[in-house]
Design a protein around this motif. Structure first.
Motif, PDB file in Angstrom:
ATOM      1  N   LYS A   1       0.849  -1.189   0.000  1.00  0.00           N
ATOM      2  CA  LYS A   1       0.000   0.000   0.000  1.00  0.00           C
ATOM      3  C   LYS A   1       0.890   1.246   0.000  1.00  0.00           C
ATOM      4  N   ILE A   2       0.782   2.035  -1.062  1.00  0.00           N
ATOM      5  CA  ILE A   2       1.590   3.240  -1.219  1.00  0.00           C
ATOM      6  C   ILE A   2       0.730   4.452  -0.865  1.00  0.00           C
ATOM      7  N   PRO A   3       1.160   5.296   0.086  1.00  0.00           N
ATOM      8  CA  PRO A   3       0.347   6.455   0.451  1.00  0.00           C
ATOM      9  C   PRO A   3       0.467   7.563  -0.601  1.00  0.00           C
ATOM     10  N   PHE A   4      -0.613   8.266  -0.819  1.00  0.00           N
ATOM     11  CA  PHE A   4      -0.565   9.438  -1.690  1.00  0.00           C
ATOM     12  C   PHE A   4      -1.634  10.410  -1.202  1.00  0.00           C
ATOM     13  N   ILE A   5      -1.457  11.675  -1.539  1.00  0.00           N
ATOM     14  CA  ILE A   5      -2.430  12.679  -1.127  1.00  0.00           C
ATOM     15  C   ILE A   5      -3.534  12.744  -2.184  1.00  0.00           C
ATOM     16  N   TYR A   6      -4.729  12.471  -1.772  1.00  0.00           N
ATOM     17  CA  TYR A   6      -5.872  12.416  -2.671  1.00  0.00           C
ATOM     18  C   TYR A   6      -6.151  13.811  -3.218  1.00  0.00           C
ATOM     19  N   ASP A   7      -5.989  13.991  -4.541  1.00  0.00           N
ATOM     20  CA  ASP A   7      -6.065  15.322  -5.134  1.00  0.00           C
ATOM     21  C   ASP A   7      -7.493  15.795  -5.388  1.00  0.00           C
ATOM     22  N   ASP A   8      -8.436  14.901  -5.353  1.00  0.00           N
ATOM     23  CA  ASP A   8      -9.811  15.304  -5.640  1.00  0.00           C
ATOM     24  C   ASP A   8     -10.509  15.729  -4.348  1.00  0.00           C
ATOM     25  N   TYR A   9     -10.258  16.987  -3.959  1.00  0.00           N
ATOM     26  CA  TYR A   9     -10.970  17.519  -2.803  1.00  0.00           C
ATOM     27  C   TYR A   9     -11.912  18.629  -3.254  1.00  0.00           C
ATOM     28  N   SER A  10     -12.561  18.369  -4.417  1.00  0.00           N
ATOM     29  CA  SER A  10     -13.475  19.362  -4.986  1.00  0.00           C
ATOM     30  C   SER A  10     -14.667  19.635  -4.076  1.00  0.00           C
ATOM     31  N   ASN A  11     -15.139  18.593  -3.374  1.00  0.00           N
ATOM     32  CA  ASN A  11     -16.266  18.803  -2.455  1.00  0.00           C
ATOM     33  C   ASN A  11     -15.898  19.758  -1.340  1.00  0.00           C
ATOM     34  N   GLU A  12     -14.694  19.594  -0.811  1.00  0.00           N
ATOM     35  CA  GLU A  12     -14.240  20.478   0.258  1.00  0.00           C
ATOM     36  C   GLU A  12     -14.063  21.912  -0.250  1.00  0.00           C
ATOM     37  N   ILE A  13     -13.569  22.047  -1.473  1.00  0.00           N
ATOM     38  CA  ILE A  13     -13.388  23.386  -2.061  1.00  0.00           C
ATOM     39  C   ILE A  13     -14.737  24.081  -2.211  1.00  0.00           C
ATOM     40  N   LYS A  14     -15.746  23.337  -2.660  1.00  0.00           N
ATOM     41  CA  LYS A  14     -17.092  23.916  -2.785  1.00  0.00           C
ATOM     42  C   LYS A  14     -17.630  24.349  -1.432  1.00  0.00           C
ATOM     43  N   LEU A  15     -17.396  23.518  -0.420  1.00  0.00           N
ATOM     44  CA  LEU A  15     -17.851  23.871   0.934  1.00  0.00           C
ATOM     45  C   LEU A  15     -17.212  25.170   1.408  1.00  0.00           C
ATOM     46  N   ILE A  16     -15.905  25.298   1.158  1.00  0.00           N
ATOM     47  CA  ILE A  16     -15.182  26.502   1.589  1.00  0.00           C
ATOM     48  C   ILE A  16     -15.710  27.731   0.857  1.00  0.00           C
ATOM     49  N   GLU A  17     -15.814  27.636  -0.470  1.00  0.00           N
ATOM     50  CA  GLU A  17     -16.232  28.803  -1.250  1.00  0.00           C
ATOM     51  C   GLU A  17     -17.674  29.186  -0.963  1.00  0.00           C
ATOM     52  N   ASN A  18     -18.546  28.190  -0.812  1.00  0.00           N
ATOM     53  CA  ASN A  18     -19.947  28.488  -0.469  1.00  0.00           C
ATOM     54  C   ASN A  18     -20.055  29.095   0.920  1.00  0.00           C
ATOM     55  N   TYR A  19     -19.221  28.608   1.830  1.00  0.00           N
ATOM     56  CA  TYR A  19     -19.245  29.148   3.200  1.00  0.00           C
ATOM     57  C   TYR A  19     -18.950  30.643   3.201  1.00  0.00           C
ATOM     58  N   PHE A  20     -17.880  31.041   2.513  1.00  0.00           N
ATOM     59  CA  PHE A  20     -17.510  32.460   2.513  1.00  0.00           C
ATOM     60  C   PHE A  20     -18.478  33.296   1.682  1.00  0.00           C
ATOM     61  N   LYS A  21     -19.030  32.703   0.624  1.00  0.00           N
ATOM     62  CA  LYS A  21     -19.988  33.431  -0.215  1.00  0.00           C
ATOM     63  C   LYS A  21     -21.275  33.712   0.553  1.00  0.00           C
ATOM     64  N   GLN A  22     -21.720  32.732   1.335  1.00  0.00           N
ATOM     65  CA  GLN A  22     -22.995  32.863   2.042  1.00  0.00           C
ATOM     66  C   GLN A  22     -22.869  33.643   3.346  1.00  0.00           C
ATOM     67  N   THR A  23     -21.774  33.448   4.058  1.00  0.00           N
ATOM     68  CA  THR A  23     -21.649  34.070   5.389  1.00  0.00           C
ATOM     69  C   THR A  23     -20.838  35.353   5.398  1.00  0.00           C
TER      70      THR A  23
END
Length: 395
Positions: A273-295
């Protein structure tokens, strides 16, 4: 001659600064492993403070503290091991079996209970004799068991846990070839090696006390002889704190780490098992951007990354990693960019005849005129007045 007093004080100050970065600083991540590391450092600091009180003779003013560091030193090795384990495997809580690590600590608390509740005059007498002859601290039985049990068991326990730490790192490296993993993982592994090497120095400081006592008993009270293990111990502790202050990004740990299976080069029909950083954090990016846009939370002058993490429902460490690696900004710069955009939108819709630049800047979330001007110059390369003049200049 090295001044042990100054060196120990510097180590304590450096340790406190590190704890500040870990837990108190405005945008500290405060991950589970950070709390363990802070407990490790605070335990070291308490032991160092008690040693300094004895070394300077000031312990007589606070005799009730004498030997309180003894049980705490048995927390240091397991905390070091648990820190390495929780970082490598992203653990967010202790396992039930981890309670077993407390056994030596509890054992020696119970051992010293009779001394802790003894009269102050008795403690002062013990302290006075210890200051006069360091060998007295080893030879005089203060608890239920002889002091030699403490001085022998402490290095044994430290060595065992140090071996556990190295086993964790070697197994991780064996399973995960360094050339196949990403930079953040390399950075964290390098930090854990430094941490474990420094732990080895700290343990050496403990271990060397016994042979010095046995081989040089008649010279044990000499400051020259007695200072050797303390200097070694201090260097180890100092190295840990300095490394984190210089490379705080190592505290980001291993967010978004996943494991991909590859055919083992060592065992047939087995996979590594080789560790790697999962590059698909698009859901988290949407959460961050929506958070700042709304609040529009960036309008809050003292907004912390911990508050954003809680309200956006994203772990601190993941949030920090995304801002640092996806947006390629520090958290404060990320906020200030949004604040500056808000400022410019306000300037375009409001007349400066009614509002000053500073008033709109404070309304945009900057805590002071100075922080606003510094951020503006950093992002736009000029002052706000100069920038606004360019907007008025006809093409």
């Amino acid at each position: 001659m090295i001044d042990l007093l100054d060196f120990s004080q510097a180590s304590i100050i450096c340790g406190l600064l590190t704890v500040y970065v870990l837990l108190i600083k405005k945008n500290a991540l405060r991950s589970f492993s950070d709390y363990i590391l802070a407990a490790f450092i605070l335990s070291q600091i308490w032991a160092a403070i008690l040693y300094l009180l004895i070394y300077t003779g000031k312990i007589v003013s606070v005799a009730f503290l004498y030997r309180t560091a003894a049980p705490i030193t048995f927390l240091i090795p397991p905390l070091g091991y648990l820190y390495v384990r929780t970082v490598l495997y992203n653990e967010q809580k202790f396992k039930r079996i981890d309670m077993l690590h407390l056994i030596p600590f509890v054992f020696f608390i119970i051992n010293y209970i009779p001394f802790y509740f003894s009269p102050n005059e008795y403690k002062l007498d013990i302290i006075t004799k210890t200051i006069q002859a360091r060998t007295f601290a080893i030879e005089k039985q203060l608890g239920i068991f002889p002091e030699t049990v403490f001085y022998i068991f402490r290095p044994i326990q430290s060595i065992i846990y140090l071996l556990f730490q190295w086993i964790l790192l070697f197994e991780y490296k064996k399973a995960n070839p360094i050339k196949m993993i990403q930079d953040q993982i390399k950075l964290v592994i390098q930090w854990l090696r430094v941490f474990t090497f420094a732990n080895a120095l700290i343990i050496l400081g403990y271990v060397i006390t016994i042979p010095i006592y046995l081989l040089l008993k008649e010279k044990f009270d000499s400051k020259v002889v007695h200072i050797i293990p303390e200097i070694i111990l201090g260097i180890g502790f100092f190295s840990i704190c300095c490394y984190l202050l210089i490379y705080p990004q190592a505290l980001n740990g291993l967010p978004f780490v996943k494991y991909k299976e590859t055919q083992s080069s060592l065992i047939e029909n087995e996979t590594d098992k080789i560790p790697f950083i999962y590059d698909d954090y698009s859901n988290e990016i949407k959460l961050i951007e929506n958070y700042f846009k709304q609040t529009k939370a960036y309008l809050q002058p003292n907004l912390s990354i911990s508050k954003v993490a809680v309200e956006a429902k994203i772990p601190n460490r993941d949030l920090s990693y995304i801002i640092n690696n996806y947006y390629e900004k520090r958290f404060n710069d990320y906020l200030n960019e949004m604040r500056l955009q808000h400022f410019l939108s306000k300037v375009n819709t409001q007349s400066l005849d009614n509002y000053t630049i500073e008033a709109i800047a404070l309304e945009s979330g900057f805590s002071s005129k100075t922080s606003f001007y510094r951020a503006f110059k950093r992002f736009y390369g000029c002052t706000p007045s100069e920038y606004l003049e360019t907007l008025k200049t006809p093409l």
